[in-house]
Scaffold this motif. Structure first.
Motif, short mmCIF file in Angstrom:
data_model
loop_
_atom_site.label_atom_id
_atom_site.label_comp_id
_atom_site.label_asym_id
_atom_site.label_seq_id
_atom_site.Cartn_x
_atom_site.Cartn_y
_atom_site.Cartn_z
N LEU A 527 0.85 -1.18 0.00
CA LEU A 527 0.00 0.00 0.00
C LEU A 527 0.89 1.24 0.00
O LEU A 527 1.37 1.67 1.05
N ARG A 570 -10.62 -4.01 0.50
CA ARG A 570 -11.00 -2.75 1.12
C ARG A 570 -10.07 -2.51 2.30
O ARG A 570 -9.71 -3.45 3.01
N TYR A 596 -11.06 2.90 1.68
CA TYR A 596 -10.63 2.87 0.28
C TYR A 596 -10.87 1.48 -0.29
O TYR A 596 -10.75 0.47 0.42
N TYR A 598 -9.73 -1.13 -3.48
CA TYR A 598 -8.90 -1.45 -4.64
C TYR A 598 -9.84 -1.58 -5.83
O TYR A 598 -10.80 -2.36 -5.79
N TRP A 614 -0.52 -0.84 -4.76
CA TRP A 614 -1.69 0.03 -4.91
C TRP A 614 -1.51 1.29 -4.09
O TRP A 614 -1.14 1.24 -2.92
N PRO A 616 -3.84 3.91 -2.60
CA PRO A 616 -5.25 4.17 -2.34
C PRO A 616 -5.67 5.61 -2.61
O PRO A 616 -6.87 5.89 -2.75
N GLN A 624 -13.80 4.52 -6.80
CA GLN A 624 -12.92 3.40 -6.47
C GLN A 624 -13.64 2.05 -6.44
O GLN A 624 -13.11 1.05 -6.90
#
Length: 664
Positions: A527, A570, A596, A598, A614, A616, A624
């Motif tokens: 992340l 999530r 958030y 993905y 990813w 966010p 999203q």
């Protein structure tokens, strides 16, 4: 300034022309094949929404001094649920009377008209034709009581804070008063309502500085006055502006080929990307809700909110000292009292005095005492009849055994404690087995619980832990060092468990096997930008339900033992470190914890490692959440187009699909 009515009229002419050409082509195709069997019946479904042919006063008129308006259409129309779908701005304290009849809509504003103010009546998708329900989407009628009409607009989206689900039908409003207290005491200056995508557009706005809020208005006063009202807020200052712009709309010849691209000039109003994340505050006012005695052996009391100090119970017709086993839920807002004494259980009615803390009018917890009458929903007489019936059935079995010469019990056996064993036959290496009880336990004899594992052909006793599951009262878990592909046997001796009524458990034996590591996938997420954030990551199924949950360490989330399948991700920022998502508070100026999604699905296969990186923060949160798990229905107009497309295929002709964006 672009004349939007003229643009809309040109668009309708083009659309009707395409429709007529298509109809003629279909007729020719049908005539040329009239001798063939199996031609589809019926005609084309009308895709055209009703067209406005006149209004009184004129749309966007100035110096209006009447509170009655009329809108006329070229065909019969339906007006769907105007009290909920149609929004008048400025907000009306007395609900406007809006009616549809035949080809007309009448509007009567009950409030007195304000001086030098632009009024907008936003119909959203409430207007449709009478035949195919084609909606006249996003139509707004406006006029001004002054010399000028305000034309600015601000737009954006409202989503649920907890799961980014678009919110349909929530009010969104503006204030030019930028103080925090205005949302608590004054109605919105201008207002709109979100559509099924969570999108809103507030129209008729003057140039200036504003703050924007969302409100699920429970009492119709257009400001935040109840904790039960869902709200959204931020501290951004909104400055409306506009610029000329061009958008491209595509005409499709078929599902793969583009016929042409049309450029349509329009006025682009800004900002159009506001995102409001809505939440409902926790109910912190404490008051007594109800008491209940569904079963003779227990009663429960319910409160609106929990308290660290439990109620004090005094028996008015019995001694309550040491009379109960007390179970409180995790929030301490529901408390159950199990009666230990059978003589109390046999009473149909108990009288108690309960002292507890409640929130007074000033918001302070103060003690209060209530007298309660607890009436059992299982009367003593009914329970005695049930026991007599059971005894009669046992006597019949006994007499039958005597006649056959079979062995029989001389006394009716006592009722046994019957645990519910939630023991999976195929266990995941990271899971445990569970045992549930209907009544509180008085004791556990751990020497009568045995766990064995099988190596080759031999069974060996292995260590385990049997304990009460966290945050529960009558659920226990069996923990072991589970090894993949190893068989286990859980064996419970007689009287291993005893409840508070003296019931004991019977012997039980259950076998299970731990699954192989080769049956699973692993999912690893990096992340970016979240290395210093307290992140909780959740792997979701296609129903948006949590399958696995982990705490991310320094921006890295790891999921092991994932079944093959399709998943979604999530995360939420766990600001207070309690491991659960928390809502916000307006008075404390605290937003709900950020969530958030993905934006892509995650495919997992056996023996696969799925590795993703990813950020966010890279995509607006309103866009999203993957569409496959958003709980929204298909647009009605698209359904009609699809039905025409299918009919065209049956007729063997090309169907020109034309999708044109809303012309404001």
């Amino acid at each position: 300034m672009i004349n939007h009515n003229a643009s809309h009229y040109r668009y309708m002419k083009v659309k009707r022309l395409l429709y007529n050409v298509l109809y003629m082509a279909a007729a020719v195709a049908a005539m040329s094949g009239c001798a063939k069997m199996g031609q589809p019946d019926g005609g084309w479904y009308d895709e055209t929404p009703p067209r406005i042919i006149g209004t009184s006063p004129k749309d966007k008129a100035t110096h209006v001094n009447t509170n009655k308006m009329y809108i006329h259409f070229d065909e019969f129309i339906k007006l769907d649920n105007p009290t909920e779908k149609v929004v008048v701005s400025p907000p009306q304290m007395e609900m406007a009377e809006i009616k549809g009849a035949g080809k007309n809509i009448s509007i009567e504003l009950k409030d007195s008209l304000k001086k030098d103010v632009t009024y907008t009546i936003d119909f959203s998708d409430a207007i449709s034709d009478n035949n195919e329900d084609n909606p006249l989407g996003n139509f707004t009628y406006s006029f001004s009581t002054g010399a000028e009409i305000d034309t600015m607009e601000v737009a954006g989206y409202v989503v649920e804070s907890q799961n980014l689900e678009p919110i349909k039908g929530i009010l969104v409003g503006l204030y030019d008063n930028l103080t925090d207290t205005v949302f608590r005491h004054q109605p919105f200056l201008r207002v709109s309502r979100t559509d099924s995508r969570g999108h809103f557009s507030i129209k008729g706005v003057k140039p200036g500085n504003y703050r924007v809020y969302a409100l699920q208005d429970m009492d119709g006063n257009y400001f935040f006055s109840q904790k039960s009202e869902k709200i959204a807020f931020n501290h951004d200052i909104v400055v409306p502006s506009s610029r000329p712009d061009v958008r491209q709309d595509t005409i499709w010849r078929d599902s793969l080929r583009i016929d042409s691209i049309i450029q349509i000039p329009y006025t682009h109003y800004l900002p159009d990307d506001i995102v409001l994340k809505a939440f409902t505050e926790s109910q912190t006012d404490r008051f007594f809700v109800k008491s209940e005695r569904k079963n003779a052996n227990r009663f429960s009391v319910y409160f609106s909110y929990g308290d660290a100090v439990p109620p004090t119970i005094r028996g008015l017709d019995f001694n309550a000292e040491n009379a109960f086993v007390v179970e409180a839920n995790e929030k301490n807002d529901t408390i159950t009292y199990w009666l230990k004494d059978s003589t109390l259980i046999d009473r149909d009615t108990l009288h108690i005095e309960m002292t507890y803390n409640y929130t007074d009018s000033s918001g302070v917890l103060v003690p209060r005492t209530d007298s309660l009458e607890l009436l059992s929903k299982e009367p003593y007489e009914k329970r005695m009849k049930q026991k007599e019936k059971q005894y009669g059935e046992w006597k019949k079995k006994q007499e039958k055994a005597k006649k056959k010469g079979d062995p029989f019990e001389k006394e009716m056996p006592a009722a046994a404690l019957e645990p519910k064993y939630e023991v999976a036959s195929a266990l995941d290496p990271d899971k445990n087995q569970f045992v549930l009880f209907d009544t509180p336990l008085a004791g556990i004899d751990s020497s009568k619980i045995h766990l064995y594992s099988k190596y080759d052909t031999l069974w060996y006793e292995v260590p385990f832990v049997f304990r009460k599951k966290a945050k529960s009262h009558r659920t226990y878990e069996l923990l072991g060092e589970w090894k993949p592909q190893i068989e286990y046997s859980l064996e419970i001796d007689s009287a291993a468990f005893t409840d508070i009524y003296g019931k004991v458990s019977k012997p039980q034996k259950m076998g299970f096997k731990v699954r192989s590591n080769d049956e699973y996938a692993s999912v690893f997420f990096t992340l970016t930008g979240m290395q210093n954030e307290p992140v909780v990551a959740q792997l979701l199924n296609s129903s948006d339900k949590v399958v696995k949950e982990v705490k991310a360490e320094k921006g890295f989330a790891e999921f092991f033992y994932v079944y093959p399948g399709t998943y979604y991700l999530r995360i939420f920022i766990d600001r207070n470190g309690n491991g659960v998502w928390d809502t916000g508070s307006y008075d404390e100026d605290r937003q709900a914890e950020n969530v958030y999604y993905y934006p892509e699905k995650i495919e997992c296969k056996e023996m696969w490692d799925v590795t993703r990186s990813w950020n966010p923060l890279a995509v607006n949160v309103a866009r999203q959440k993957p569409g496959s798990i958003v709980q929204q229905k298909a647009d009605k107009a698209k359904t009609i187009r699809r039905r025409n497309w299918e009919r065209a295929k049956k007729l063997g002709i090309d169907y020109i699909q034309k999708r044109i964006s809303d012309i404001q």
